[in-house]
Write an enzyme that holds these catalytic residues in place. Sequence first.
Site, PDB file in Angstrom:
ATOM      1  N   LYS A   1      16.662 -27.197 -45.918  1.00  0.00           N
ATOM      2  CA  LYS A   1      17.973 -26.712 -45.473  1.00  0.00           C
ATOM      3  C   LYS A   1      19.029 -27.815 -45.461  1.00  0.00           C
ATOM      4  CE  LYS A   1      16.703 -22.726 -42.721  1.00  0.00           C
ATOM      5  NZ  LYS A   1      16.847 -22.033 -41.448  1.00  0.00           N
TER       6      LYS A   1
ATOM      7  N   ASP B   1      22.190 -17.536 -40.943  1.00  0.00           N
ATOM      8  CA  ASP B   1      21.465 -17.430 -39.667  1.00  0.00           C
ATOM      9  C   ASP B   1      22.453 -17.136 -38.525  1.00  0.00           C
ATOM     10  OD1 ASP B   1      18.874 -17.746 -40.513  1.00  0.00           O
ATOM     11  OD2 ASP B   1      18.861 -19.923 -40.282  1.00  0.00           O
TER      12      ASP B   1
HETATM   13  P1  NAP Z   1      12.197 -26.348 -36.177  1.00  0.00           P
HETATM   14  O1  NAP Z   1      13.409 -26.857 -36.872  1.00  0.00           O
HETATM   15  O2  NAP Z   1      10.874 -26.915 -36.506  1.00  0.00           O
HETATM   16  O3  NAP Z   1      12.445 -26.539 -34.603  1.00  0.00           O
HETATM   17  C1  NAP Z   1      11.484 -26.167 -33.643  1.00  0.00           C
HETATM   18  C2  NAP Z   1      11.888 -26.653 -32.274  1.00  0.00           C
HETATM   19  O4  NAP Z   1      10.891 -26.208 -31.358  1.00  0.00           O
HETATM   20  C3  NAP Z   1      11.963 -28.173 -32.150  1.00  0.00           C
HETATM   21  O5  NAP Z   1      12.955 -28.521 -31.228  1.00  0.00           O
HETATM   22  C4  NAP Z   1      10.575 -28.502 -31.586  1.00  0.00           C
HETATM   23  O6  NAP Z   1      10.545 -29.692 -30.845  1.00  0.00           O
HETATM   24  C5  NAP Z   1      10.377 -27.337 -30.652  1.00  0.00           C
HETATM   25  N1  NAP Z   1       8.978 -27.127 -30.327  1.00  0.00           N
HETATM   26  C6  NAP Z   1       7.943 -26.974 -31.192  1.00  0.00           C
HETATM   27  N2  NAP Z   1       6.786 -26.800 -30.507  1.00  0.00           N
HETATM   28  C7  NAP Z   1       7.117 -26.873 -29.187  1.00  0.00           C
HETATM   29  C8  NAP Z   1       6.364 -26.776 -27.991  1.00  0.00           C
HETATM   30  N3  NAP Z   1       5.048 -26.573 -28.027  1.00  0.00           N
HETATM   31  N4  NAP Z   1       7.016 -26.872 -26.811  1.00  0.00           N
HETATM   32  C9  NAP Z   1       8.345 -27.080 -26.776  1.00  0.00           C
HETATM   33  N5  NAP Z   1       9.121 -27.188 -27.878  1.00  0.00           N
HETATM   34  C10 NAP Z   1       8.505 -27.067 -29.066  1.00  0.00           C
HETATM   35  O7  NAP Z   1      12.042 -24.773 -36.360  1.00  0.00           O
HETATM   36  P2  NAP Z   1      13.208 -23.681 -36.493  1.00  0.00           P
HETATM   37  O8  NAP Z   1      13.564 -23.483 -37.918  1.00  0.00           O
HETATM   38  O9  NAP Z   1      14.287 -23.993 -35.540  1.00  0.00           O
HETATM   39  O10 NAP Z   1      12.417 -22.364 -36.046  1.00  0.00           O
HETATM   40  C11 NAP Z   1      12.006 -22.160 -34.702  1.00  0.00           C
HETATM   41  C12 NAP Z   1      11.445 -20.749 -34.547  1.00  0.00           C
HETATM   42  O11 NAP Z   1      12.448 -19.797 -34.827  1.00  0.00           O
HETATM   43  C13 NAP Z   1      10.290 -20.442 -35.494  1.00  0.00           C
HETATM   44  O12 NAP Z   1       9.342 -19.675 -34.808  1.00  0.00           O
HETATM   45  C14 NAP Z   1      10.927 -19.618 -36.580  1.00  0.00           C
HETATM   46  O13 NAP Z   1      10.015 -18.712 -37.161  1.00  0.00           O
HETATM   47  C15 NAP Z   1      11.983 -18.874 -35.798  1.00  0.00           C
HETATM   48  N6  NAP Z   1      13.118 -18.483 -36.645  1.00  0.00           N
HETATM   49  C16 NAP Z   1      13.392 -17.169 -36.745  1.00  0.00           C
HETATM   50  C17 NAP Z   1      14.454 -16.747 -37.509  1.00  0.00           C
HETATM   51  C18 NAP Z   1      14.768 -15.298 -37.595  1.00  0.00           C
HETATM   52  O14 NAP Z   1      15.492 -14.906 -38.501  1.00  0.00           O
HETATM   53  N7  NAP Z   1      14.279 -14.499 -36.701  1.00  0.00           N
HETATM   54  C19 NAP Z   1      15.257 -17.695 -38.186  1.00  0.00           C
HETATM   55  C20 NAP Z   1      14.957 -19.060 -38.050  1.00  0.00           C
HETATM   56  C21 NAP Z   1      13.882 -19.441 -37.271  1.00  0.00           C
HETATM   57  P3  NAP Z   1      10.262 -31.116 -31.576  1.00  0.00           P
HETATM   58  O15 NAP Z   1      11.475 -31.394 -32.411  1.00  0.00           O
HETATM   59  O16 NAP Z   1      10.106 -32.042 -30.424  1.00  0.00           O
HETATM   60  O17 NAP Z   1       9.027 -30.937 -32.383  1.00  0.00           O
END
Ligand code: NAP
Length: 476
Positions: A266, A302
């Site tokens: 991204k 998004d």
């Molecule tokens: P990302 O960039 O990897 O960010 C994930 C975030 O969650 C980071 O801040 C990470 O912290 C934190 N995290 C991971 N494991 C954790 C835990 N056990 N406890 C506390 N914090 C934790 O991922 P993303 O793209 O933002 O996506 C996040 C979620 O949203 C995913 O499940 C994805 O499938 C969902 N999503 C859904 C849509 C939709 O259209 N519905 C769109 C985008 C994303 P660290 O940086 O410290 O690792």
Amino acid sequence: MAELRRQRDLITEADIVELRLDSVDDPDVTAALAGRKLPVLVTCRAGWEGGGFEGTEDVRRRILEQALEQGADYVDIEWRANFDELVRKYAGRVVLSAHDFNGVPADLDGQARAMRSTGAGVVKIAVKANRLSDCLTLLDLGRTFGANERAVLIAMGDVGLATRVLAQRFGSAWTYAGGVQDVGQITARKLLEQFRFRSINAATDVYGLVGLPVAHSVSPAMHNAAFTAAGIDAVYLPLPAADADDFITFARGLEMKGASVTIPYKVSLFERVDDADDLVRTIGALNTLKIDGDRWSGRNTDVAGFLQPLHDRGLPLSGRRASILGAGGSARAVAVALASEGARITVHARDEKKAQAVAALVSGSVGRLPPAANSWDLLVNCTPVGMHPRLDQSPVPSSALARGVVYDLIYNPAITRLLRDAATAGCDTIGGLDMLVGQAQAQFEWWTGRRPSSHVMRAAATRRLSEFNADENHLI
Ligand code: NAP
């Protein structure tokens, strides 16, 4: 042989059924051909070419000859077997094949020339693709075949899917479907239903999802269903790029029209586009590319996708307290979206520096994780905690939930532990599927100028998720 015949007759959706005589202990050509309902391609692959035949080359040669004598529609003969007489005698019905399970041979053109000079009816070349852009070597090769020549050019591996789905574009007379996942095969049902194989031609517009990994994404199902419903001649492929350059080279070679972009590209693809709107520049990441000739543009849908279900429910955001859990890519888009509606934002993440960076984007603040009950009007989970298969996890304890709206971006499962706890605590809840569909609708509309039905996209996503969850090996 009885089992081979049984499986042969179960196949109804193919034009030709490949009979792999090297897969049985007792290969019997007459039995294999008897009572066939569809044209067949008889193959008895040698061990040295990746097959299962364990007898001598003389016996194998005799089996192939019998198949030709007994009128098999096609017979596969390995180029390296040097069964030159057979190839010459039965040229039109011979599929002369060469497989490279390691990569793309350095002198692929020379090899193809040598194979074509035999006069075989079909020249089949299958090579292992290690990057998406390896497929382009086959695209170039396909262009060298004349109108009267027939080829089947396949890139093996999951990066080679384009060569199977876009068979015509690659100059192939047919493609292979089945369950051999190591080589990147997909089932005939998926090829026909999800990728509309029968209606794809050399001019079909190509879109896709670029990321790594992308194999389990529901986006191909949603966009392909929307293209079908709208009667648009386009197809959408999962594209597991090795790096941003790999995708850019591939997309240019195939003259792609656009792509959805996911982790980890991204940001790197945002840095490569010719123009991006203010939203993309503020977030510092895109999730959508539109390609118009040489011009690449980026957007981030998004934001619109996230806001859609809030708007649909008429929820006021201005002045409301919004707590965001997580500080990754989606948290940035959510923060910008909520700020654009006038919400007051607090970011809660396990890494405080990352939380500060997201908060700084929108003049928000940083709070502790988990946030206290009653400290928010809207709580948004932007972490993967609670995602399939860790269904019993939640990013916050149920004691932290009291009144307000809880929005979980996770869409698999549709109802997460967090949403269940929130509903029990009396909160209104929104699941991630609404956003997923909303962001995909916005992508489709930007690419085609037409708004797709949310119903079509949602049904396709739900079907794909239930297939995925039903198959514990995730072999779909
Ligand atoms: P990302 O960039 O990897 O960010 C994930 C975030 O969650 C980071 O801040 C990470 O912290 C934190 N995290 C991971 N494991 C954790 C835990 N056990 N406890 C506390 N914090 C934790 O991922 P993303 O793209 O933002 O996506 C996040 C979620 O949203 C995913 O499940 C994805 O499938 C969902 N999503 C859904 C849509 C939709 O259209 N519905 C769109 C985008 C994303 P660290 O940086 O410290 O690792």
